[in-house]
Design an enzyme around this catalytic site. Structure first.
Site, PDB file in Angstrom:
ATOM      1  N   HIS A 200       0.828  -1.204   0.000  1.00  0.00           N
ATOM      2  CA  HIS A 200       0.000   0.000   0.000  1.00  0.00           C
ATOM      3  C   HIS A 200       0.862   1.254   0.000  1.00  0.00           C
ATOM      4  CE1 HIS A 200       0.857   1.001   4.252  1.00  0.00           C
ATOM      5  NE2 HIS A 200       0.918  -0.322   4.393  1.00  0.00           N
TER       6      HIS A 200
ATOM      7  N   CYS B   9       4.069  -4.626   6.616  1.00  0.00           N
ATOM      8  CA  CYS B   9       3.602  -4.355   5.265  1.00  0.00           C
ATOM      9  C   CYS B   9       4.684  -3.719   4.398  1.00  0.00           C
ATOM     10  CB  CYS B   9       2.386  -3.449   5.296  1.00  0.00           C
ATOM     11  SG  CYS B   9       0.925  -4.310   5.856  1.00  0.00           S
TER      12      CYS B   9
END
Length: 300
Positions: A250, A266
């Site tokens: 992301h 992440c």
């Protein structure tokens, strides 16, 4: 909304954490030769009848059959996958995975060709079509990367699924904090990324893009999120609001932390880079995280 449970967990935990979103025996057959002796008349030498030739088994004859799968096996969902599946023997292999497999019905997943059925793989997870990269093939059996697990594969018997070509691949280098997008084996573009902080490191090995979800908070820069098939290596290490969430790919509201280990596992890249991948790279695309490649990919 896709990945509703994912989105709700992220909504509760990502902003509070202030560090970004975390996120496959051939059986041998031994044939003995039988010699039969036939005595000849006296004073004549003994004649031996030669053995009859024995046909060698074909590969199809040696395919381990699939044991019936009990109806009450668990179904692989967004929650952590059931245990017992084998480790991915090529987890750090950066060669492209060029074929994806999508179940067309609930398909039993086994721990080996002819092994134990451990779970079912359904056509969708959280309403999103499930496409898994194929990592190995045996006669009558196909191995895929297992979703909702790290560095694990599942073996599927023939039938109940379709395949699709995969042209893309994403390789992430932890040491240099670099993500490189490949198409048909050639580097297309590369970006600097932020990765997991100590204790919540971005998991090594092969995984894949499971699906996408809208950003739950403005901190994601207003750009959709790719949820990966991987989960945190240590689920208890992530903040409470992120428990059960997958590793994500992301963007963030600011690019200042790029190149640093600041996320909950992440992979975070620029907003423009995320938009590019969202537009070009489909679910099922393999993602492999390594410490460092032997050759450095070209920069964007």
């Amino acid at each position: 909304m896709l990945f509703d449970r994912l989105t709700s967990r992220w909504t509760l935990g990502w902003l509070g954490a202030a560090v970004g979103v975390p996120l496959l025996l051939v059986t041998g057959l031994l044939v003995g030769w039988a010699l039969t002796g036939t005595p000849a008349p006296a004073a004549a030498p003994v004649a031996t009848t030669p053995p009859s030739p024995t046909a060698s088994p074909t590969p199809e004859d040696s395919v381990p059959p699939a044991a019936p799968a009990p109806d009450d096996l668990p179904v692989v969902t967004y929650d952590p996958a059931p245990g017992g599946f084998p480790a991915d023997p090529g987890t750090g292999d950066t060669r492209p995975l060029t074929t994806g497999l999508t179940p067309t019905r609930a398909v039993a997943a086994y721990d080996a060709p002819g092994g134990r059925p451990l779970a079912f793989l359904a056509p969708t997870i959280s309403g999103v079509t499930l496409t898994m990269p194929i990592v190995d093939r045996r006669v009558g059996w196909t191995a895929v990367l297992l979703p909702s697990a790290n560095r694990r594969i599942a073996w599927l018997p023939a039938g109940g699924w379709s395949t699709t070509a995969l042209a893309d691949q994403i390789v992430v280098e932890r040491r240099s904090h670099r993500l490189t997008w490949y198409r048909d084996g050639r580097a297309v573009q590369s970006w600097e990324v932020s990765l997991g902080m100590p204790g919540q490191s971005t998991p090594l090995g092969r995984t894949f893009i499971l699906g996408r979800t809208p950003p739950p908070q403005s901190v994601y820069g207003g750009v959709d999120i790719f949820a990966l098939g991987a989960i945190p290596d240590d689920p208890d290490a992530v903040p409470t609001g992120l428990r059960g969430a997958h590793i994500g790919l992301h963007s963030w509201y600011t690019d200042d932390p790029l190149g640093k280990d600041v996320t909950n596992g992440c992979i975070r890249l620029t907003r423009s880079g995320q938009r590019k991948l969202l537009a070009e790279v489909p679910p099922g695309t393999s993602v492999v995280v390594v410490d460092q490649l032997t050759t450095t990919p070209p920069a964007a």
